[in-house]
Design a protein around this motif. Structure first.
Motif, PDB file in Angstrom:
ATOM      1  N   ILE A  21       0.865  -1.171   0.000  1.00 32.40           N
ATOM      2  CA  ILE A  21       0.000   0.000   0.000  1.00 32.40           C
ATOM      3  C   ILE A  21       0.904   1.224   0.000  1.00 32.40           C
ATOM      4  N   GLY A  22       0.655   2.129  -0.928  1.00 29.63           N
ATOM      5  CA  GLY A  22       1.486   3.312  -1.067  1.00 29.63           C
ATOM      6  C   GLY A  22       1.302   4.313   0.062  1.00 29.63           C
ATOM      7  N   SER A  23       2.271   5.198   0.202  1.00 29.86           N
ATOM      8  CA  SER A  23       2.232   6.179   1.291  1.00 29.86           C
ATOM      9  C   SER A  23       1.047   7.136   1.156  1.00 29.86           C
ATOM     10  N   ASP A  24       0.661   7.489  -0.069  1.00 29.57           N
ATOM     11  CA  ASP A  24      -0.501   8.372  -0.252  1.00 29.57           C
ATOM     12  C   ASP A  24      -1.777   7.696   0.227  1.00 29.57           C
ATOM     13  N   CYS A  25      -1.919   6.420  -0.089  1.00 34.88           N
ATOM     14  CA  CYS A  25      -3.093   5.667   0.341  1.00 34.88           C
ATOM     15  C   CYS A  25      -3.081   5.516   1.860  1.00 34.88           C
ATOM     16  N   CYS A  26      -1.931   5.249   2.431  1.00 33.26           N
ATOM     17  CA  CYS A  26      -1.826   5.138   3.889  1.00 33.26           C
ATOM     18  C   CYS A  26      -2.202   6.446   4.564  1.00 33.26           C
ATOM     19  N   ARG A  27      -1.782   7.556   3.989  1.00 34.91           N
ATOM     20  CA  ARG A  27      -2.132   8.865   4.540  1.00 34.91           C
ATOM     21  C   ARG A  27      -3.651   9.056   4.523  1.00 34.91           C
ATOM     22  N   THR A  28      -4.271   8.651   3.453  1.00 36.25           N
ATOM     23  CA  THR A  28      -5.722   8.774   3.328  1.00 36.25           C
ATOM     24  C   THR A  28      -6.430   7.910   4.362  1.00 36.25           C
ATOM     25  N   VAL A  29      -5.992   6.657   4.499  1.00 32.16           N
ATOM     26  CA  VAL A  29      -6.587   5.748   5.473  1.00 32.16           C
ATOM     27  C   VAL A  29      -6.382   6.290   6.880  1.00 32.16           C
ATOM     28  N   ASP A  30      -5.215   6.838   7.145  1.00 34.84           N
ATOM     29  CA  ASP A  30      -4.927   7.389   8.467  1.00 34.84           C
ATOM     30  C   ASP A  30      -5.871   8.546   8.793  1.00 34.84           C
ATOM     31  N   ILE A  31      -6.090   9.423   7.844  1.00 41.27           N
ATOM     32  CA  ILE A  31      -6.998  10.555   8.051  1.00 41.27           C
ATOM     33  C   ILE A  31      -8.413  10.057   8.313  1.00 41.27           C
ATOM     34  N   ILE A  32      -8.852   9.111   7.514  1.00 36.25           N
ATOM     35  CA  ILE A  32     -10.231   8.631   7.635  1.00 36.25           C
ATOM     36  C   ILE A  32     -10.441   7.873   8.932  1.00 36.25           C
ATOM     37  N   THR A  33      -9.557   6.929   9.250  1.00 39.16           N
ATOM     38  CA  THR A  33      -9.751   6.145  10.466  1.00 39.16           C
ATOM     39  C   THR A  33      -9.434   6.967  11.708  1.00 39.16           C
ATOM     40  N   GLY A  34      -8.516   7.904  11.610  1.00 39.30           N
ATOM     41  CA  GLY A  34      -8.182   8.744  12.754  1.00 39.30           C
ATOM     42  C   GLY A  34      -9.282   9.709  13.134  1.00 39.30           C
ATOM     43  N   ASN A  35     -10.140  10.025  12.198  1.00 44.56           N
ATOM     44  CA  ASN A  35     -11.246  10.944  12.464  1.00 44.56           C
ATOM     45  C   ASN A  35     -12.574  10.212  12.590  1.00 44.56           C
ATOM     46  N   CYS A  36     -12.500   8.916  12.875  1.00 43.62           N
ATOM     47  CA  CYS A  36     -13.697   8.084  13.107  1.00 43.62           C
ATOM     48  C   CYS A  36     -14.653   8.071  11.914  1.00 43.62           C
ATOM     49  N   TRP A  37     -14.113   8.103  10.746  1.00 44.54           N
ATOM     50  CA  TRP A  37     -14.956   8.056   9.559  1.00 44.54           C
ATOM     51  C   TRP A  37     -15.013   6.636   8.996  1.00 44.54           C
ATOM     52  N   HIS A  38     -15.195   5.662   9.887  1.00 45.66           N
ATOM     53  CA  HIS A  38     -15.221   4.269   9.446  1.00 45.66           C
ATOM     54  C   HIS A  38     -16.340   4.004   8.450  1.00 45.66           C
ATOM     55  N   ALA A  39     -17.381   4.811   8.498  1.00 46.21           N
ATOM     56  CA  ALA A  39     -18.489   4.625   7.562  1.00 46.21           C
ATOM     57  C   ALA A  39     -18.029   4.809   6.124  1.00 46.21           C
ATOM     58  N   MET A  40     -16.994   5.624   5.925  1.00 48.66           N
ATOM     59  CA  MET A  40     -16.484   5.809   4.561  1.00 48.66           C
ATOM     60  C   MET A  40     -15.849   4.520   4.060  1.00 48.66           C
ATOM     61  N   LEU A  41     -15.137   3.820   4.939  1.00 45.66           N
ATOM     62  CA  LEU A  41     -14.550   2.546   4.535  1.00 45.66           C
ATOM     63  C   LEU A  41     -15.631   1.513   4.271  1.00 45.66           C
ATOM     64  N   THR A  42     -16.636   1.468   5.136  1.00 46.76           N
ATOM     65  CA  THR A  42     -17.700   0.490   4.938  1.00 46.76           C
ATOM     66  C   THR A  42     -18.510   0.804   3.691  1.00 46.76           C
ATOM     67  N   SER A  43     -18.581   2.062   3.299  1.00 47.30           N
ATOM     68  CA  SER A  43     -19.312   2.403   2.072  1.00 47.30           C
ATOM     69  C   SER A  43     -18.617   1.841   0.842  1.00 47.30           C
ATOM     70  N   LEU A  44     -17.326   1.560   0.966  1.00 45.86           N
ATOM     71  CA  LEU A  44     -16.592   0.939  -0.138  1.00 45.86           C
ATOM     72  C   LEU A  44     -16.531  -0.585  -0.004  1.00 45.86           C
ATOM     73  N   GLY A  45     -17.204  -1.111   1.020  1.00 49.70           N
ATOM     74  CA  GLY A  45     -17.264  -2.555   1.182  1.00 49.70           C
ATOM     75  C   GLY A  45     -16.254  -3.132   2.158  1.00 49.70           C
TER      76      GLY A  45
END
Length: 73
Positions: A21-45
């Motif tokens: 997983i690339g650093s840009d993708c990791c940064r994105t995941v970190d922002i989303i999971t760090g801000n409790c936006w787990h619903a965004m991940l679940t919206s992608l399955g």
């Protein structure tokens, strides 16, 4: 939008067990999971548990290795 752009990396990570997983993708995941936006991940399955696994991978891959630490006198 950034999460959608790296969703292919996340799918390959889980389907093929490839840890690339690339650093840009990791940064994105970190922002989303760090801000409790787990619903965004679940919206992608992805489950919350899968999000935690990816975050753990990204945290570990961004940690400095012992070989790269500078000695300060």
């Amino acid at each position: 939008m950034e999460l959608k752009s790296c969703s292919n990396e996340l799918i390959i990570f889980f389907l093929n067990s490839q840890a690339d997983i690339g650093s840009d993708c990791c940064r994105t995941v970190d922002i989303i999971t760090g801000n409790c936006w787990h619903a965004m991940l679940t919206s992608l399955g992805f489950t919350v548990e899968e999000g935690n696994i990816v975050r753990g991978y990204c945290d570990a891959s961004s940690a400095p290795s012992l070989g790269s630490l500078a000695v300060i006198y």
